[in-house]
Design a protein around this motif. Sequence first.
Motif, PDB file in Angstrom:
ATOM      1  N   UNK A  77       0.883  -1.004   0.026  1.00  0.00           N
ATOM      2  CA  UNK A  77       0.100  -0.100   0.038  1.00  0.00           C
ATOM      3  C   UNK A  77       0.901   1.370  -0.085  1.00  0.00           C
ATOM      4  N   UNK A  78       0.311   2.268  -0.462  1.00  0.00           N
ATOM      5  CA  UNK A  78       1.091   3.583  -0.755  1.00  0.00           C
ATOM      6  C   UNK A  78       1.216   4.360   0.744  1.00  0.00           C
ATOM      7  N   UNK A  79       2.449   4.980   0.959  1.00  0.00           N
ATOM      8  CA  UNK A  79       2.607   5.562   2.248  1.00  0.00           C
ATOM      9  C   UNK A  79       2.727   7.016   1.929  1.00  0.00           C
ATOM     10  N   UNK A  80       2.408   8.020   2.552  1.00  0.00           N
ATOM     11  CA  UNK A  80       2.631   9.240   2.387  1.00  0.00           C
ATOM     12  C   UNK A  80       4.185   9.998   2.457  1.00  0.00           C
ATOM     13  N   UNK A  81       4.571  10.301   1.233  1.00  0.00           N
ATOM     14  CA  UNK A  81       6.016  10.707   1.482  1.00  0.00           C
ATOM     15  C   UNK A  81       6.236  12.054   2.149  1.00  0.00           C
ATOM     16  N   UNK A  82       7.398  12.514   2.116  1.00  0.00           N
ATOM     17  CA  UNK A  82       7.702  13.706   2.719  1.00  0.00           C
ATOM     18  C   UNK A  82       7.126  14.810   2.154  1.00  0.00           C
TER      19      UNK A  82
END
Length: 99
Positions: A77-82
């Motif tokens: 699953x996608x993870x929020x990046x910086x």
Amino acid sequence: MLDRLNEVIPFEKFRAQLETKLAYKNDGKGGQPPFDPVFMLKVCVVQYFYGLSDAETEFQIKDRSSFQRFLGLGPVDAVPDTRTDRCNPRLRASAQTTR
């Protein structure tokens, strides 16, 4: 600790308030769709409790299965990046008023 938080805090209860206060909408006009507001609230909880920067939060979510479980993520699953505006002042204020 995170598993216990999921047991005792009904995070979904905050969905309507988060969507209203954050003017959340997924209008489908292209680009990356926004992350779910309840998911982002939980990301802010992780970041706050563990004292993580945005970059550290991204790394730890990808690395720790306990964080993934708390957030309801699978291994791909996608993870929020910086670059994701994750714990912005509007979300923090919303979280404080829903206590």
